[in-house]
Motif scaffolding. Sequence first.
Motif, PDB file in Angstrom:
ATOM      1  N   THR A 234       0.851  -1.189   0.000  1.00 64.13           N
ATOM      2  CA  THR A 234       0.000   0.000   0.000  1.00 64.13           C
ATOM      3  C   THR A 234       0.885   1.237   0.000  1.00 64.13           C
ATOM      4  O   THR A 234       2.090   1.153   0.272  1.00 64.13           O
ATOM      5  N   PHE A 235       0.292   2.364  -0.280  1.00 61.17           N
ATOM      6  CA  PHE A 235       1.059   3.603  -0.229  1.00 61.17           C
ATOM      7  C   PHE A 235       1.594   3.835   1.181  1.00 61.17           C
ATOM      8  O   PHE A 235       2.724   4.303   1.355  1.00 61.17           O
ATOM      9  N   GLU A 236       0.798   3.484   2.172  1.00 54.92           N
ATOM     10  CA  GLU A 236       1.222   3.668   3.568  1.00 54.92           C
ATOM     11  C   GLU A 236       2.443   2.813   3.881  1.00 54.92           C
ATOM     12  O   GLU A 236       3.387   3.273   4.537  1.00 54.92           O
ATOM     13  N   LYS A 237       2.436   1.571   3.421  1.00 53.20           N
ATOM     14  CA  LYS A 237       3.587   0.689   3.660  1.00 53.20           C
ATOM     15  C   LYS A 237       4.829   1.210   2.953  1.00 53.20           C
ATOM     16  O   LYS A 237       5.932   1.213   3.515  1.00 53.20           O
ATOM     17  N   LEU A 238       4.661   1.646   1.731  1.00 56.56           N
ATOM     18  CA  LEU A 238       5.798   2.173   0.978  1.00 56.56           C
ATOM     19  C   LEU A 238       6.363   3.437   1.627  1.00 56.56           C
ATOM     20  O   LEU A 238       7.580   3.641   1.659  1.00 56.56           O
ATOM     21  N   SER A 239       5.484   4.270   2.139  1.00 60.77           N
ATOM     22  CA  SER A 239       5.917   5.553   2.721  1.00 60.77           C
ATOM     23  C   SER A 239       6.685   5.378   4.026  1.00 60.77           C
ATOM     24  O   SER A 239       7.383   6.298   4.463  1.00 60.77           O
ATOM     25  N   LYS A 240       6.583   4.203   4.642  1.00 65.40           N
ATOM     26  CA  LYS A 240       7.274   3.957   5.918  1.00 65.40           C
ATOM     27  C   LYS A 240       8.685   3.404   5.733  1.00 65.40           C
ATOM     28  O   LYS A 240       9.444   3.317   6.697  1.00 65.40           O
ATOM     29  N   LEU A 241       9.025   3.038   4.504  1.00 58.70           N
ATOM     30  CA  LEU A 241      10.359   2.481   4.263  1.00 58.70           C
ATOM     31  C   LEU A 241      11.424   3.569   4.373  1.00 58.70           C
ATOM     32  O   LEU A 241      11.215   4.710   3.967  1.00 58.70           O
ATOM     33  N   ARG A 242      12.565   3.182   4.905  1.00 59.52           N
ATOM     34  CA  ARG A 242      13.650   4.145   5.093  1.00 59.52           C
ATOM     35  C   ARG A 242      14.439   4.336   3.803  1.00 59.52           C
ATOM     36  O   ARG A 242      14.531   3.426   2.983  1.00 59.52           O
TER      37      ARG A 242
END
Length: 422
Positions: A234-242
Amino acid sequence: MSIKKVAIVGYNRTPFVRHNGVFANATNQDLLVATLSGLIDKYNLHNKRLGEVAGGSVIKHISESNLVRESVMKTSLDPATPGCDIQQACDTGIESAIYIANKIALGQIESGIACGVEAMSNIPFETNARLRKILLKANGEKSTFGKLKQLLKAKIKDFIPIPYKGKEPETGLVMGEHTEITAKYYGITREDQDQLALLSHLNMAKAYDEGFYNDMITPYLGISVDNNLRRDTTFEKLSKLRPAFDKQNGTLTAGNSTPFTDGASAVLLASEDWALKNNLPILAYITQAEIAGIEYVKNQHNLLLAPVVAADRMLKRANMRLGEFDYYEIHEAFAAQVLATLKIWESDQLSKEFGLDQALGTIDRNKLNVKGSSLAAAHPFAATGGRIIATLAKLLNEKGSGKGLISICAARGQGVTMILEK
């Protein structure tokens, strides 16, 4: 002399698999033979002598100097079929297709296979220069004592292998570090990169569900699908990656960049007469292609942007405009690289920095990588070109008509574009 039309009449590939996974013990030859054998089975090419098979791998072992010919000899093709190794970084697969296509167009051959493979799990390690010299001297000694005397000169640290890092020799930076500079220079946001990555996974998942890839992949070692595909992302999961390259201020992550990957691909090309004689469908024609190189040592933000120049030259020669294609297949080495390319094509000012007279224009994003691309499928360097050509040829064949544009970037400031038509 008349120029023959060059048809794409077949395709095949292995699943693309993250390195050090299921294909960890497979060599370049293992993967390439599996792909070629699947192609041969699918199109009944057993015992046929083709004009030539051309392709290669970006990272090869010293023992693989004639990789393609050796692989051909391990298939059921007529052993009189020649094989040729080609290497042009991530352009290898599509450059191999251009090589075969040009020979067909000139009437030198009637059929051929363009292929590419990458076994990143089995890339050779380097040794340091000191150990290499010691080993050479030891090998030159005639007596066991002499050999031992030379080997004892080595220090423990000399035996530490040097892993492949993929650095550009002229800059000392890896592609991801260059693309971080690209993202900053052209103002490519993290949000836009993650959105593009998400769309790639969504499009590929949908394509799998629709059965689009069913006839395109030969299962290998129990795997039948690309295992980099993340259906649950999801966009949320992708946005949490460092950030992966610039830990403090970077926007490139493991989610919007491609990983090291194992896999192989092949496309079967032919003249119209050969295709008809062998009862093979003409999926699409290769009508134009262009290779370009640009300066990237001083302009480090432009490493992967040579397709900007290639597309301009190609479209001028074809008397076509960027916006008139039905499909666009742009290799997603990094989301930022795709977005920067599109931004330059849309801007007169940025285009002039590349020597273009004016902007090429905008494209309909709904026609871009509609079945997913490298961010979802992943990217075995030399195999990506074959995957993209096959995808676009199938799209045009299913539509029954139309035109498609391919754009692939590569290391050393190179890039290639191609036009397919049905």
